[in-house]
Design an enzyme around this catalytic site. Structure first.
Site, PDB file in Angstrom:
ATOM      1  N   HIS A  80       0.860  -1.185   0.000  1.00 19.89           N
ATOM      2  CA  HIS A  80       0.000   0.000   0.000  1.00 19.89           C
ATOM      3  C   HIS A  80       0.894   1.231   0.000  1.00 19.89           C
ATOM      4  CE1 HIS A  80      -3.743  -2.242   0.953  1.00 19.89           C
ATOM      5  NE2 HIS A  80      -2.929  -3.047   1.618  1.00 19.89           N
ATOM      6  N   PHE A  81       0.941   1.936  -1.123  1.00 19.47           N
ATOM      7  CA  PHE A  81       1.751   3.158  -1.188  1.00 19.47           C
ATOM      8  C   PHE A  81       0.901   4.412  -0.947  1.00 19.47           C
ATOM      9  CE2 PHE A  81       5.658   1.467  -3.775  1.00 19.47           C
ATOM     10  CZ  PHE A  81       6.040   0.747  -2.656  1.00 19.47           C
ATOM     11  N   ARG A  82      -0.403   4.219  -0.714  1.00 20.17           N
ATOM     12  CA  ARG A  82      -1.311   5.300  -0.259  1.00 20.17           C
ATOM     13  C   ARG A  82      -1.410   6.485  -1.214  1.00 20.17           C
ATOM     14  NH1 ARG A  82      -3.432   1.808   3.174  1.00 20.17           N
ATOM     15  NH2 ARG A  82      -2.304   1.512   5.117  1.00 20.17           N
ATOM     16  N   HIS A 249      -2.713 -12.497   2.437  1.00 20.32           N
ATOM     17  CA  HIS A 249      -2.341 -12.509   3.868  1.00 20.32           C
ATOM     18  C   HIS A 249      -3.118 -13.532   4.710  1.00 20.32           C
ATOM     19  CE1 HIS A 249      -5.712  -9.817   3.546  1.00 20.32           C
ATOM     20  NE2 HIS A 249      -4.984  -8.761   3.248  1.00 20.32           N
ATOM     21  N   ASP A 322       2.208  -6.783   2.677  1.00 18.02           N
ATOM     22  CA  ASP A 322       1.038  -5.985   3.027  1.00 18.02           C
ATOM     23  C   ASP A 322       1.500  -4.675   3.691  1.00 18.02           C
ATOM     24  OD1 ASP A 322      -1.511  -5.079   3.390  1.00 18.02           O
ATOM     25  OD2 ASP A 322      -2.077  -6.526   4.923  1.00 18.02           O
TER      26      ASP A 322
HETATM   27 ZN    ZN Z   1      -5.737  -6.915   2.867  1.00 14.60          ZN
END
Ligand code: ZN
Length: 440
Positions: A80-82, A249, A322
């Protein structure tokens, strides 16, 4: 040109391991040869290049990899690089920097951004900016518009824009009909749907396992059934539609078993495990508070062992971080209010070495496979191997040498591993022939 000398090459994809030198020309691996055997060739190549184009000033730089493993650049298909939308937590540039520091040369971004990865413009924008970071920044496309689980995206358009997989990560696709439709459409296009498997209907407080620890804290928590029921349903849908899916995950022993059985009967289901799920249990919440809060939650020691067994026998083909940055203020909220997730790119290799290799569960080759060739194989990415003529994507690290994780290069430092001494010091990350990270 770069020559990497005296390292122990470890390439699970080709089954090659041993002492080799590697010569890199531009973005590719020109030659792999016995130690010392490439010196003359390297010198000759450089002088030829100089003769052809003196202005270019071609030089040969040497990397001494004595005592180090030279492995394929790591691949993480779940970060997640947001960006766009939440760049106070992370952005594409800082995320890529954290990835390079952790030995990663290829990452796939998740799409719970704002706007979401449900449209061509956003996907093109992030890929364009990702291409300037030095590593390969790829992206998913969402399964449904706005990740609301109701209307499918235009899969063809998102694929054409560059999406390498479809996911609504952060949320499951709860509506079975929509999920089935998505599977049929994805299967037609040979694309994988990657799934966050937690049924929200069974969860009051997410991020903490429902059990002894959540009871002690006086909260309801997230029951294991939330994952098990979704994995069961989606294996059935994959089996019925012939679609290929990934369970992201994975956190419960039951889900590992379900996937093992399904794979044995030919269902195209894959799984990823995070470093935190093979390293920690629910007890970590008592010690680290919100820094041990994640979706799905950390569970029992028996679950951790089942995940390790899954990584061992190949039921779980991929380790994915993640990587989920959050600001200090957000993580300092009270436990039920703080967001879920921790950063992971800088510590993934080290935790793999500490928890899986040094304990004897996995060989170093298997660890590297789950962190490079495995994900590349599942998603069909041109990555995760060391071959002559192939891209020069490499990580050079000393597995026995410790380093201190004192400062994160990510914008956020929400990880329980900050401040720890960890094995597996990374010296160089090379992507497409360029050194994108080095440590002296
Ligand atoms: Zn997730």
């Amino acid at each position: 040109m770069i020559i990497i000398k005296n390292g122990t090459l470890l390439d699970p994809a080709s089954n090659r391991s041993g002492m080799y030198d590697i010569l890199i020309d531009e973005d590719r691996i020109a030659r792999i040869g016995a130690c010392g055997s490439l010196d003359d060739m390297a010198a000759e190549c450089v002088s030829m290049k100089l003769m052809e184009n003196p202005a270019a000033g071609e030089e040969l730089s040497e990397i001494d990899a004595s005592g180090c493993i030279v492995a394929p650049g790591l691949v993480d298909c779940h970060v997640h690089f947001r960006d766009p939308g939440f760049t106070y937590k992370e952005d594409i540039e800082t995320g890529a920097r954290a990835a390079a520091k952790g030995g990663f040369t290829t990452v796939v971004m998740m799409g719970n951004t704002e706007p979401h990865m449900d449209n061509v413009a956003t996907i093109k924008d992030v890929l364009e900016r990702g291409s300037k970071t030095g590593i390969r920044v790829l992206t998913c496309g969402n399964v449904t518009k706005g990740m609301d689980g109701k209307e499918l995206v235009d899969m063809d358009a998102l694929m054409e824009a560059g999406a390498v997989l479809f996911t609504d990560d952060g949320k499951p696709v709860t509506d079975s009909e929509i999920m089935e439709k998505a599977c049929i459409e994805a299967a037609k296009r040979n694309m994988i749907i990657s799934l966050h498997e937690e049924n929200p209907e069974l969860i009051t407080n997410n991020g903490i396992n429902a059990g002894e620890v959540s009871e002690k804290l006086g909260i309801t928590g997230s029951p294991r059934e939330a994952e098990i029921s979704m994995v069961k349903r989606d294996i059935e849908i994959a089996e019925k539609t012939g679609a290929e899916i990934v369970v992201q995950h994975i956190s419960t022993s039951e889900a590992v078993d379900l996937i093992r059985e399904a794979r044995a009967r030919g269902v195209k289901v894959h799984a990823e495990a995070t470093p935190h799920h093979f390293t920690l249990t629910q007890d970590a919440v008592l010690k680290y508070g919100s820094l041990a809060k994640m979706n799905p939650p950390l569970r029992l020691e028996s679950d951790r062992q089942a995940i390790i067994a899954g990584l061992q026998d190949g039921t779980i083909e991929m380790i994915a971080t993640d990587h989920a940055p959050h600001s200090r203020e957000e993580k300092q909220k009270e436990l039920t209010q703080a967001p879920s997730g921790i950063t992971g790119l800088e510590t993934s290799l080290s935790l793999g070495i500490r928890e899986l290799v040094n304990t004897g569960f996995l060989t170093m080759g298997d660890l590297i496979d789950r962190m490079s060739a495995g994900p590349a194989r599942v998603y069909g990415l041109d990555a995760g191997r060391i071959t002559e003529g192939g891209y020069a994507d490499l990580v050079i690290f000393n597995s026995g040498e410790e380093w201190s994780f004192v400062q994160s290069v990510s914008k956020s430092s929400n990880t329980p591993f900050l401040g720890q001494r960890l094995p597996g010091k990374i010296y160089n990350t090379i992507c497409r022939g360029k050194v994108v990270y080095f440590h002296g």
